[in-house]
Design an enzyme around this catalytic site. Structure first.
Site, mmCIF file in Angstrom:
data_model
loop_
_atom_site.group_PDB
_atom_site.id
_atom_site.type_symbol
_atom_site.label_atom_id
_atom_site.label_comp_id
_atom_site.label_asym_id
_atom_site.label_seq_id
_atom_site.Cartn_x
_atom_site.Cartn_y
_atom_site.Cartn_z
ATOM 1 N N ARG A 54 1.977 5.431 17.308
ATOM 2 C CA ARG A 54 0.566 5.837 17.299
ATOM 3 C C ARG A 54 -0.182 5.251 18.493
ATOM 4 O O ARG A 54 -1.021 5.926 19.101
ATOM 5 C CB ARG A 54 -0.091 5.416 15.983
ATOM 6 C CG ARG A 54 0.442 6.190 14.793
ATOM 7 C CD ARG A 54 -0.322 5.877 13.537
ATOM 8 N NE ARG A 54 0.575 5.768 12.396
ATOM 9 C CZ ARG A 54 0.189 5.640 11.137
ATOM 10 N NH1 ARG A 54 -1.100 5.581 10.847
ATOM 11 N NH2 ARG A 54 1.055 5.537 10.157
ATOM 12 N N LYS A 105 0.817 -1.220 0.000
ATOM 13 C CA LYS A 105 0.000 0.000 0.000
ATOM 14 C C LYS A 105 0.848 1.267 0.000
ATOM 15 O O LYS A 105 0.324 2.350 -0.255
ATOM 16 C CB LYS A 105 -0.981 0.012 1.174
ATOM 17 C CG LYS A 105 -0.377 0.094 2.553
ATOM 18 C CD LYS A 105 -1.466 0.020 3.606
ATOM 19 C CE LYS A 105 -0.912 0.046 5.013
ATOM 20 N NZ LYS A 105 -0.246 1.304 5.353
ATOM 21 N N ASP A 106 2.161 1.162 0.257
ATOM 22 C CA ASP A 106 3.045 2.321 0.220
ATOM 23 C C ASP A 106 3.611 2.589 -1.170
ATOM 24 O O ASP A 106 4.293 3.601 -1.372
ATOM 25 C CB ASP A 106 4.228 2.124 1.183
ATOM 26 C CG ASP A 106 3.828 2.233 2.639
ATOM 27 O OD1 ASP A 106 2.757 2.811 2.922
ATOM 28 O OD2 ASP A 106 4.584 1.724 3.490
ATOM 29 N N ARG A 116 0.615 10.941 12.562
ATOM 30 C CA ARG A 116 1.754 10.271 11.955
ATOM 31 C C ARG A 116 2.513 9.423 12.966
ATOM 32 O O ARG A 116 2.322 9.514 14.166
ATOM 33 C CB ARG A 116 2.712 11.315 11.347
ATOM 34 C CG ARG A 116 2.204 12.075 10.138
ATOM 35 C CD ARG A 116 2.198 11.236 8.874
ATOM 36 N NE ARG A 116 3.477 10.558 8.655
ATOM 37 C CZ ARG A 116 4.565 11.116 8.151
ATOM 38 N NH1 ARG A 116 4.562 12.399 7.829
ATOM 39 N NH2 ARG A 116 5.672 10.404 7.966
ATOM 40 N N CYS A 147 -1.657 10.493 -2.525
ATOM 41 C CA CYS A 147 -1.994 10.695 -1.115
ATOM 42 C C CYS A 147 -3.008 11.816 -0.928
ATOM 43 O O CYS A 147 -3.433 12.093 0.184
ATOM 44 C CB CYS A 147 -0.728 10.977 -0.309
ATOM 45 S SG CYS A 147 0.155 9.482 0.174
ATOM 46 N N ARG A 172 -7.895 8.025 3.237
ATOM 47 C CA ARG A 172 -9.005 7.071 3.054
ATOM 48 C C ARG A 172 -9.729 6.843 4.372
ATOM 49 O O ARG A 172 -10.959 6.937 4.456
ATOM 50 C CB ARG A 172 -8.460 5.742 2.508
ATOM 51 C CG ARG A 172 -9.493 4.620 2.436
ATOM 52 C CD ARG A 172 -8.835 3.284 2.102
ATOM 53 N NE ARG A 172 -7.868 2.896 3.116
ATOM 54 C CZ ARG A 172 -8.164 2.182 4.210
ATOM 55 N NH1 ARG A 172 -9.406 1.777 4.431
ATOM 56 N NH2 ARG A 172 -7.226 1.859 5.080
ATOM 57 N N ARG A 173 -8.970 6.554 5.421
ATOM 58 C CA ARG A 173 -9.606 6.323 6.720
ATOM 59 C C ARG A 173 -10.276 7.590 7.234
ATOM 60 O O ARG A 173 -11.374 7.538 7.788
ATOM 61 C CB ARG A 173 -8.573 5.816 7.729
ATOM 62 C CG ARG A 173 -8.060 4.406 7.422
ATOM 63 C CD ARG A 173 -7.032 3.953 8.434
ATOM 64 N NE ARG A 173 -6.504 2.627 8.121
ATOM 65 C CZ ARG A 173 -5.212 2.304 8.135
ATOM 66 N NH1 ARG A 173 -4.311 3.216 8.460
ATOM 67 N NH2 ARG A 173 -4.815 1.076 7.827
#
Length: 309
Positions: free
Chosen positions: A159, A87-88, A153, A246, A135-136
């Protein structure tokens, strides 16, 4: 381990999750060929995305910030392969590089983590949810327009530590990363795919190599998980048509079962106020076409300003 004994050199970011994924690739290669894991070197490469922690990625260059320095090392021959979270990966790779293999995909679901509520719907009005993913953020705003969503971040452990210290009331993370770090127990609730469509590539570990390096490509072919690679082809084709970056909340997920591929895609406005969805099903051999068709459909249905920065 002496340099003369090194069979392959793996490049990776230095976060605990990135290192765990690089070790998974090293173990798979060692098992496939009967090598000692000590003969496969892991080279940690610090990326721009690791250095820049005070701004959202969309403001400073997007997904490529987590891959550029690693890809530079790959192109220069300093490493033989690079291990990434799929996904990166930007949709366009540098000339001379390719995604050569994938490990079997982990659970693609997102998780909700909070010390104050059992589910997203249980959060009180005005609660604060932290997420680095557009997205989230958009999906949370779509489901709960009454709560605040802020950028958040840091690596997984950072996190969780910020959450525990009370910086936010809740956050969302990928279950795959938590499982690979042995932290799945931190999840408060699982978010089902039908309700919370994952990011393109979520849960997949992909391996990048030089196109001209046939030796490494042949070695990687033995550990490639075909269904995951095919699913990723469909998802990345979808993203490529939409010029995914992004700055654009995009979700896409493909499932391969035998010769069949099922795909579902979604685009959202950042504030969650508008969403377009589509689905495709067909032969796995048509993975790229199915993903691209889904992307073209949504691009055609969305208003002209939908992808504006």
């Amino acid at each position: 381990m002496t340099q003369s004994n090194v069979t392959l050199r793996i490049g990776t970011r230095g976060s605990p999750l990135a290192l765990a994924q690089a070790r998974m690739v090293r173990a798979a290669l060692a098992a496939a060929y009967g090598w000692s894991e000590d003969d496969i070197a892991i080279e940690v490469i610090r990326t721009s995305g690791d250095r820049i922690q005070d701004r959202p990625l969309a403001e400073v260059g997007g997904k490529g910030l987590f891959t550029k320095e690693i890809e530079d090392a790959l192109l220069s021959g300093a490493i033989d392969l690079a291990v990434h979270s799929a996904k990166d990966m930007p949709t366009v790779l540098p000339d001379g590089l390719m995604l050569a293999a994938c490990l079997p995909r982990e659970d693609v679901r997102d998780v909700f983590i909070s010390r104050k509520a059992a589910t997203l719907s249980d959060l009180p009005r005005g609660a604060v949810v932290g997420s680095a993913s557009l997205r989230r953020q958009a999906m949370v705003r779509r489901l709960r327009p009454d709560i605040a969503v802020v950028p958040f971040r840091g690596n997984v452990e950072t996190r969780i530590r910020k959450l525990d210290s009370g910086e936010v009331d809740a956050t969302l993370l990928a279950l795959a990363g938590l499982k690979r770090l042995g932290l799945a127990g931190k999840a408060t609730a699982l978010l089902e795919v039908n309700d919370f469509l994952p990011a393109v590539g979520q849960g997949a570990v992909t391996i990048e190599s030089r196109i001209e390096d046939t030796r490494t490509r042949d070695l990687l072919a033995r550990i490639d998980h075909g269904p995951t690679s095919v699913a990723l082809l469909a998802e990345r084709a979808f993203l490529a048509v939409l010029d995914g970056s992004c700055r654009t909340p995009i979700a896409g997920h493909a499932v391969v079962d035998g010769d069949r591929l099922d795909f579902r895609g979604m685009i959202l406005r950042p504030d969650g106020s508008e969403v377009f969805e589509t689905a495709r099903a067909g032969a796995r051999s048509d993975a790229v076409a199915l993903g691209a068709e889904a992307g073209a459909e949504l691009k055609g249905r969305a208003p002209p300003d939908f992808f504006a920065a």
